[in-house]
Motif scaffolding. Structure first.
Motif, short mmCIF file in Angstrom:
data_model
loop_
_atom_site.label_atom_id
_atom_site.label_comp_id
_atom_site.label_asym_id
_atom_site.label_seq_id
_atom_site.Cartn_x
_atom_site.Cartn_y
_atom_site.Cartn_z
N ARG A 86 0.86 -1.17 0.00
CA ARG A 86 0.00 0.00 0.00
C ARG A 86 0.90 1.22 0.00
O ARG A 86 1.89 1.27 0.72
CB ARG A 86 -0.89 0.02 1.24
N ALA A 87 0.56 2.21 -0.84
CA ALA A 87 1.38 3.42 -0.89
C ALA A 87 0.49 4.64 -1.01
O ALA A 87 -0.50 4.64 -1.76
CB ALA A 87 2.33 3.36 -2.08
N ARG A 88 0.85 5.67 -0.27
CA ARG A 88 0.23 6.99 -0.43
C ARG A 88 1.25 7.85 -1.16
O ARG A 88 2.39 7.99 -0.71
CB ARG A 88 -0.11 7.62 0.90
N VAL A 89 0.84 8.39 -2.31
CA VAL A 89 1.74 9.14 -3.18
C VAL A 89 1.16 10.52 -3.43
O VAL A 89 -0.03 10.66 -3.70
CB VAL A 89 1.93 8.40 -4.52
N ARG A 90 2.01 11.52 -3.33
CA ARG A 90 1.62 12.88 -3.69
C ARG A 90 2.25 13.18 -5.04
O ARG A 90 3.46 13.16 -5.20
CB ARG A 90 2.11 13.89 -2.65
N TRP A 91 1.39 13.41 -6.03
CA TRP A 91 1.84 13.75 -7.37
C TRP A 91 1.96 15.26 -7.47
O TRP A 91 1.10 15.98 -6.99
CB TRP A 91 0.85 13.23 -8.42
N HIS A 92 3.03 15.73 -8.10
CA HIS A 92 3.28 17.14 -8.30
C HIS A 92 3.19 17.42 -9.80
O HIS A 92 3.87 16.75 -10.59
CB HIS A 92 4.67 17.53 -7.78
N PHE A 93 2.35 18.38 -10.18
CA PHE A 93 2.10 18.69 -11.58
C PHE A 93 2.70 20.05 -11.91
O PHE A 93 2.36 21.05 -11.28
CB PHE A 93 0.59 18.69 -11.86
N TYR A 94 3.57 20.09 -12.92
CA TYR A 94 4.29 21.31 -13.30
C TYR A 94 3.92 21.74 -14.71
O TYR A 94 3.61 20.91 -15.57
CB TYR A 94 5.81 21.05 -13.26
N ASP A 95 4.00 23.05 -14.94
CA ASP A 95 3.75 23.58 -16.29
C ASP A 95 5.06 23.65 -17.07
O ASP A 95 6.12 23.23 -16.57
CB ASP A 95 3.03 24.93 -16.24
N SER A 96 5.01 24.18 -18.27
CA SER A 96 6.19 24.21 -19.14
C SER A 96 7.28 25.15 -18.62
O SER A 96 8.44 25.05 -19.04
CB SER A 96 5.79 24.61 -20.56
#
Length: 145
Positions: A86-96
């Motif tokens: 089981r994993a809790r993951v925080r995704w980080h979304f970046y622009d160009s």
């Protein structure tokens, strides 16, 4: 390989497929059936082809919001059995411009199959609300919002 290293290696591959908008490669990292659960959606996809089609449906939204790159942080993980993780993951979304658009937490149930870790269940914790906030900040109207 240590559990943390195995998980990080898997997530590095996963984020590279997301950043490349490569739904087929992303789907290859899923086991079947794969289940996605959120506040407004529950769905099970029974083949990698269905998974790729489902994942690709989100691409226009991310592209409209200016997503150019994805990164991750493992918030927590636990080996439940010799095969289940089981994993809790925080995704980080970046622009160009490499500016952070938003982040989003997911809980995953992964299984160690013959060909490595595969995702079987993904629970979207806060993605919908955070994407809606980015859309509002950018003056973008998302489908269904």
């Amino acid at each position: 390989m240590a559990i943390r290293e195995e998980l990080e290696s898997f997530l590095d591959e996963y984020q590279s497929t997301l950043s490349a908008y490569d739904a087929e490669r992303t789907a290859a990292l899923w086991g079947t059936p794969g289940t996605i659960v959120g506040d407004d959606f529950v769905g099970a996809l029974h083949s990698r082809e269905e998974m790729a089609q489902g994942l690709a449906q989100a691409h226009p939204i991310y592209q409209t919001l200016g997503l150019a790159r994805v990164d991750h942080t493992v918030v927590d993980y636990a080996e439940l059995t010799g095969s289940l993780l089981r994993a809790r993951v925080r995704w980080h979304f970046y622009d160009s411009d490499d500016a952070l658009l938003t982040d989003s937490d997911y809980e995953y149930l992964l299984r160690r199959d013959d060909d490595g870790l595969r995702t079987y269940v993904a629970v979207a914790i806060d993605e919908a609300e955070k994407l809606a906030r980015v859309a509002a900040d950018r003056g973008v109207r998302l489908p269904g919002m």
